[in-house]
Design a protein around this motif. Structure first.
Motif, PDB file in Angstrom:
ATOM      1  N   ARG A   1       6.075   9.544  10.767  1.00 49.72           N
ATOM      2  CA  ARG A   1       6.677  10.809  10.367  1.00 49.72           C
ATOM      3  C   ARG A   1       7.858  11.160  11.269  1.00 49.72           C
ATOM      4  O   ARG A   1       7.892  10.781  12.436  1.00 49.72           O
ATOM      5  N   GLY A   2       8.822  11.892  10.731  1.00 43.84           N
ATOM      6  CA  GLY A   2       9.999  12.276  11.480  1.00 43.84           C
ATOM      7  C   GLY A   2       9.666  13.234  12.608  1.00 43.84           C
ATOM      8  O   GLY A   2       8.736  14.029  12.514  1.00 43.84           O
ATOM      9  N   THR A   3      10.432  13.144  13.702  1.00 39.24           N
ATOM     10  CA  THR A   3      10.218  14.016  14.847  1.00 39.24           C
ATOM     11  C   THR A   3      11.532  14.697  15.234  1.00 39.24           C
ATOM     12  O   THR A   3      12.619  14.227  14.880  1.00 39.24           O
TER      13      THR A   3
ATOM     14  N   ARG B   1      11.677   0.397  14.566  1.00 44.08           N
ATOM     15  CA  ARG B   1      12.044   1.728  14.094  1.00 44.08           C
ATOM     16  C   ARG B   1      12.717   1.609  12.733  1.00 44.08           C
ATOM     17  O   ARG B   1      13.043   0.505  12.288  1.00 44.08           O
ATOM     18  N   VAL B   2      12.940   2.725  12.064  1.00 39.90           N
ATOM     19  CA  VAL B   2      13.665   2.732  10.796  1.00 39.90           C
ATOM     20  C   VAL B   2      14.862   3.670  10.926  1.00 39.90           C
ATOM     21  O   VAL B   2      14.889   4.559  11.775  1.00 39.90           O
ATOM     22  N   GLY B   3      15.859   3.445  10.049  1.00 37.19           N
ATOM     23  CA  GLY B   3      17.006   4.332  10.047  1.00 37.19           C
ATOM     24  C   GLY B   3      18.311   3.681  10.432  1.00 37.19           C
ATOM     25  O   GLY B   3      19.367   4.321  10.372  1.00 37.19           O
ATOM     26  N   GLY B   4      18.302   2.397  10.845  1.00 40.64           N
ATOM     27  CA  GLY B   4      19.530   1.705  11.202  1.00 40.64           C
ATOM     28  C   GLY B   4      19.826   1.770  12.688  1.00 40.64           C
ATOM     29  O   GLY B   4      19.922   2.863  13.249  1.00 40.64           O
ATOM     30  N   ARG B   5      19.966   0.612  13.308  1.00 37.98           N
ATOM     31  CA  ARG B   5      20.177   0.542  14.752  1.00 37.98           C
ATOM     32  C   ARG B   5      21.401   1.342  15.195  1.00 37.98           C
ATOM     33  O   ARG B   5      21.399   1.976  16.246  1.00 37.98           O
ATOM     34  N   GLU B   6      22.454   1.339  14.375  1.00 41.04           N
ATOM     35  CA  GLU B   6      23.684   2.028  14.760  1.00 41.04           C
ATOM     36  C   GLU B   6      23.537   3.547  14.769  1.00 41.04           C
ATOM     37  O   GLU B   6      24.387   4.261  15.313  1.00 41.04           O
TER      38      GLU B   6
ATOM     39  N   ILE C   1       8.111  17.144  18.673  1.00 45.56           N
ATOM     40  CA  ILE C   1       7.129  17.598  17.691  1.00 45.56           C
ATOM     41  C   ILE C   1       7.500  16.988  16.340  1.00 45.56           C
ATOM     42  O   ILE C   1       8.666  16.636  16.113  1.00 45.56           O
ATOM     43  N   HIS C   2       6.543  16.812  15.464  1.00 45.49           N
ATOM     44  CA  HIS C   2       6.853  16.362  14.108  1.00 45.49           C
ATOM     45  C   HIS C   2       7.753  17.391  13.417  1.00 45.49           C
ATOM     46  O   HIS C   2       7.553  18.600  13.577  1.00 45.49           O
TER      47      HIS C   2
ATOM     48  N   CYS D   1       0.856  -1.187   0.000  1.00 40.88           N
ATOM     49  CA  CYS D   1       0.000   0.000   0.000  1.00 40.88           C
ATOM     50  C   CYS D   1       0.891   1.236   0.000  1.00 40.88           C
ATOM     51  O   CYS D   1       2.104   1.139  -0.175  1.00 40.88           O
ATOM     52  N   GLU D   2       0.305   2.393   0.189  1.00 41.72           N
ATOM     53  CA  GLU D   2       1.086   3.627   0.192  1.00 41.72           C
ATOM     54  C   GLU D   2       2.024   3.716   1.391  1.00 41.72           C
ATOM     55  O   GLU D   2       2.980   4.492   1.389  1.00 41.72           O
ATOM     56  N   HIS D   3       1.771   2.890   2.399  1.00 37.04           N
ATOM     57  CA  HIS D   3       2.589   2.946   3.607  1.00 37.04           C
ATOM     58  C   HIS D   3       3.748   1.950   3.580  1.00 37.04           C
ATOM     59  O   HIS D   3       4.855   2.282   4.009  1.00 37.04           O
TER      60      HIS D   3
END
Length: 276
Positions: free
Chosen positions: A174-176, A126-131, A185-186, A27-29
């Protein structure tokens, strides 16, 4: 040697089979090769966000609800349409229903470029790499390593709603960012807030931008605008930035804190000692 070659061919074939349809479904997500059976309403959705968006617009408010990801027990393979218990590989056609799979979160995603990882302390993926992240025990969330020992902690700051759009921050896709005051905050909401020339935290009213140049401009404006005689009296102010009180001359332009020189203040009593 011949037997070893046959085993290699079979293993290669098995690997190829698992990759069938990769990045072709979703889907879009998320890109994934399965759908979820929502235990709350027994309907099938591609992901929890699709479910939540659908129920949000239902005409009957009593029917609106959110999908709890950890409660998912059944999934449907998008390749062969077989419904089954949550698993990484389809029990019927043998494809991976997501290149990334977390059995704790019941989470699938074929797009591993996001560098997904599960944080045991957060209890979610989460996303973005554990390190690239660390978990702040006090804030109760993961933040980028750039903020390690470099942010103001507010207890459970992520387990709250964005003060602008009111979306729950903890599991938002979304990023915070953490503002100078420590509240979260976003990122896009913060950017929009600054575009609208709003420099205060919507929660605690502290300045979240470097306002030194603005305060200097107000100094010049105050000096250039003498008050009429009838307005020459003192007021007591509370500074939103340092939380200290001062007694200063009343002025239409603003009131400067005697302690930290901020104009982010508010009048709490007038010359007549009346509450504002």
């Amino acid at each position: 040697m011949e037997q070893q070659n046959d085993d290699y061919v079979n293993d290669a074939h098995s690997t190829d089979k698992q990759d069938i349809g990769k990045m072709d479904y979703g889907c879009e997500h998320y890109r994934r090769r399965c759908k979820l059976r929502a235990p709350c309403c027994n309907q099938i959705f591609t992901c929890r966000h699709c479910h939540n968006e659908f129920t949000t617009v239902l005409s009957n408010p009593k029917e609106r609800h959110e999908l709890v990801r950890h409660e998912i027990k059944q999934v449907v393979c998008a390749v062969c349409e077989t419904e089954q218990l949550v698993a990484h590989v389809c029990s019927n056609c043998g494809v991976k229903m997501g290149e990334y799979f977390c059995d704790i979160c019941k989470f699938y995603d074929d797009d591993t470029a996001k560098q997904q990882f599960h944080c045991d302390d957060c209890g979610i993926c989460r996303v973005g790499g554990r390190e690239n992240f660390f978990h702040c025990k006090k804030c109760a969330s993961c933040y980028g390593v750039a903020l390690l020992d470099n942010h103001s902690c507010v207890e459970n700051s992520m387990k709250s709603h964005c003060p602008i759009c009111y979306e729950y921050l903890f599991d938002s896709v979304r990023g915070t960012i953490i503002m100078k005051c420590g509240h979260t905050i976003h990122s896009d909401c913060f950017e929009e807030m600054t575009i609208q020339n709003q420099y205060r935290c919507p929660i605690c009213s502290k300045s979240v931008l470097d306002m030194a140049t603005n305060w200097q401009r107000l100094d010049i404006e105050v000096q250039a605008t003498p008050m009429p005689h009838e307005y020459r009296y003192n007021v007591q102010i509370l500074c939103n930035d340092c939380n200290k009180t001062s007694q200063v001359p009343f002025h239409f332009v603003g009131h400067k804190c005697s302690h930290c020189n901020s104009y982010n203040t508010r009048v709490i009593t007038t010359a007549n000692n009346q509450q504002q």
